[in-house]
Design a protein around this motif. Structure first.
Motif, short mmCIF file in Angstrom:
data_model
loop_
_atom_site.label_atom_id
_atom_site.label_comp_id
_atom_site.label_asym_id
_atom_site.label_seq_id
_atom_site.Cartn_x
_atom_site.Cartn_y
_atom_site.Cartn_z
N ILE A 1 -16.70 11.85 38.45
CA ILE A 1 -16.09 10.74 39.18
C ILE A 1 -14.95 11.29 40.02
O ILE A 1 -14.09 12.01 39.49
CB ILE A 1 -15.55 9.66 38.23
CG1 ILE A 1 -16.58 9.27 37.17
CG2 ILE A 1 -15.09 8.44 39.01
CD1 ILE A 1 -16.04 8.30 36.12
N ASN A 2 -14.93 10.96 41.30
CA ASN A 2 -13.81 11.43 42.12
C ASN A 2 -12.62 10.48 42.00
O ASN A 2 -12.72 9.37 41.49
CB ASN A 2 -14.23 11.62 43.58
CG ASN A 2 -14.38 10.30 44.31
OD1 ASN A 2 -14.90 9.32 43.76
ND2 ASN A 2 -13.96 10.26 45.56
N ALA A 3 -11.49 10.92 42.49
CA ALA A 3 -10.27 10.11 42.47
C ALA A 3 -10.35 9.05 43.55
O ALA A 3 -10.83 9.29 44.65
CB ALA A 3 -9.04 10.99 42.68
N THR B 1 -13.58 14.89 36.32
CA THR B 1 -12.98 14.17 37.44
C THR B 1 -11.85 14.97 38.05
O THR B 1 -11.31 15.89 37.42
CB THR B 1 -12.45 12.80 36.97
OG1 THR B 1 -11.88 12.08 38.06
CG2 THR B 1 -11.38 12.96 35.89
N ASN B 2 -11.49 14.64 39.28
CA ASN B 2 -10.29 15.21 39.89
C ASN B 2 -9.16 14.19 39.91
O ASN B 2 -8.12 14.41 40.54
CB ASN B 2 -10.57 15.73 41.31
CG ASN B 2 -10.83 14.61 42.29
OD1 ASN B 2 -11.51 13.64 41.99
ND2 ASN B 2 -10.31 14.76 43.50
N SER B 3 -9.35 13.06 39.23
CA SER B 3 -8.32 12.03 39.15
C SER B 3 -7.39 12.30 37.97
O SER B 3 -7.85 12.56 36.85
CB SER B 3 -8.96 10.65 38.98
OG SER B 3 -7.99 9.67 38.68
N LEU B 4 -6.10 12.18 38.21
CA LEU B 4 -5.14 12.31 37.12
C LEU B 4 -4.92 10.99 36.40
O LEU B 4 -4.29 10.96 35.35
CB LEU B 4 -3.80 12.81 37.68
CG LEU B 4 -3.85 14.16 38.40
CD1 LEU B 4 -2.47 14.53 38.94
CD2 LEU B 4 -4.36 15.27 37.47
N THR C 1 -6.31 15.95 42.04
CA THR C 1 -6.34 17.37 42.36
C THR C 1 -7.42 17.61 43.40
O THR C 1 -8.39 16.86 43.49
CB THR C 1 -6.65 18.23 41.11
OG1 THR C 1 -7.98 17.91 40.64
CG2 THR C 1 -5.66 17.96 40.00
N ILE C 2 -7.26 18.66 44.18
CA ILE C 2 -8.29 19.08 45.11
C ILE C 2 -8.49 20.58 44.94
O ILE C 2 -7.55 21.37 45.09
CB ILE C 2 -7.92 18.76 46.57
CG1 ILE C 2 -7.81 17.25 46.77
CG2 ILE C 2 -8.95 19.34 47.53
CD1 ILE C 2 -7.48 16.83 48.18
N GLY C 3 -9.71 20.95 44.61
CA GLY C 3 -10.01 22.36 44.39
C GLY C 3 -11.48 22.55 44.10
O GLY C 3 -12.31 21.69 44.41
#
Length: 278
Positions: free
Chosen positions: A113-115, A136-139, A167-169
């Motif tokens: 799941i993306n942010a 996910t990249n969501s905090l 986060t993006i990476g």
């Protein structure tokens, strides 16, 4: 002197006159975004009065109060709009989309799941699921999901964007030794996007984020795109993929005929979940 303000400036209980309330709400809805100074001039009242009026309209759920003005609930947020405000844009539509998208998720499956604000709503809708593995990249998503829902929760590394809590990476993890990069795959990826159009497919405003979302797609057996109707016909800076890369397109309203035909012609299953159905 503003003659129309006397009842409000005399110390009597604060009450926004119904006529001005309706006129203000309509004007902001039509304009999309306004400033306090603009409204004070248009309605011939002081800026202090307008600030109080906007506070009341925000409390009543009719507009979104911003620093120095207000925006319509139905307008499209700017790229630099804060997360706290974006969470309130099209909230009912996002909840409805999230409920429909949650039905695509199987228990004991692996999902990415993306942010984003729509996917944050999705995380809340997964409360009855069990045995999920989530990446996910969501905090924010880890805090929105009960440990009862998942057997594993992973957050992708990379640069941290505090304003968006993400986060993006790279879409990867390293072994405990830190020397070996581990390949990851998932059954379903669910992505909230900023825009969808026939020409540009799915797009977002950040180049690095588009690349990350594209990589999530490549590692998924099935792809679900989540977008409310305000995203139809829009094109942002960075393309994520063409329309046909998705298996599902989950939204709150039937897309315009040309876009809907393009989606279905590309083999995408369009799932419409109107906000009024909630």
């Amino acid at each position: 002197m503003f003659a129309s303000e006397n009842p409000e400036e005399s110390g009597s209980p604060r009450r926004l006159p119904a006529g001005r309330k309706a006129d203000l709400a309509k004007y902001i809805s039509d304009a999309g975004e306004v400033t306090v100074a603009e409204l004070a001039e248009r309605f011939d009242v002081s800026t202090d009065t307008i600030r109080r009026d906007l506070d009341r309209l925000d409390a009543d759920g009719l507009v979104l109060r911003t620093h120095g003005g207000a925006v319509s609930l139905t307008s499209v947020p700017r790229v630099d709009t804060g997360l706290d405000l974006r969470l309130r844009f099209h909230a009912l539509a996002k909840d409805s989309i999230a409920a429909a998208a949650a039905r695509l998720v199987d228990d004991n499956s692996v999902i990415m799941i993306n942010a984003g604000t729509t996917t944050l709503a999705l995380a809340r809708q997964l409360s009855e699921h069990r045995g999920l593995t989530v990446a996910t990249n969501s905090l924010l998503i880890p805090g929105e999901m009960s440990p009862d829902v998942y057997r594993g929760m992973y957050v992708f590394g990379g640069s941290v964007h505090p304003s968006d809590q993400k986060t993006i990476g790279a879409v990867s993890f390293q072994a405990s030794s830190g020397a070996i990069e581990m390949d990851v795959q998932c059954d379903l990826v669910l992505l909230g996007v900023g825009a969808v159009s026939i020409e540009a497919g799915y797009s977002t405003s950040n180049l690095e984020e588009a690349a990350m979302m594209g990589e999530m797609m490549e590692r998924a057996s099935r792809v679900a795109i989540l977008a409310d109707s305000s995203k139809f016909g829009r094109r942002l800076f960075a393309q994520i993929s063409e329309l046909g890369r998705a298996d599902y397109f989950v939204t709150d309203a039937e897309p315009p005929e040309e876009l809907g035909n393009a989606l279905r012609g590309a083999g995408v299953q369009v799932i419409v979940s109107p906000a009024t159905a909630q």
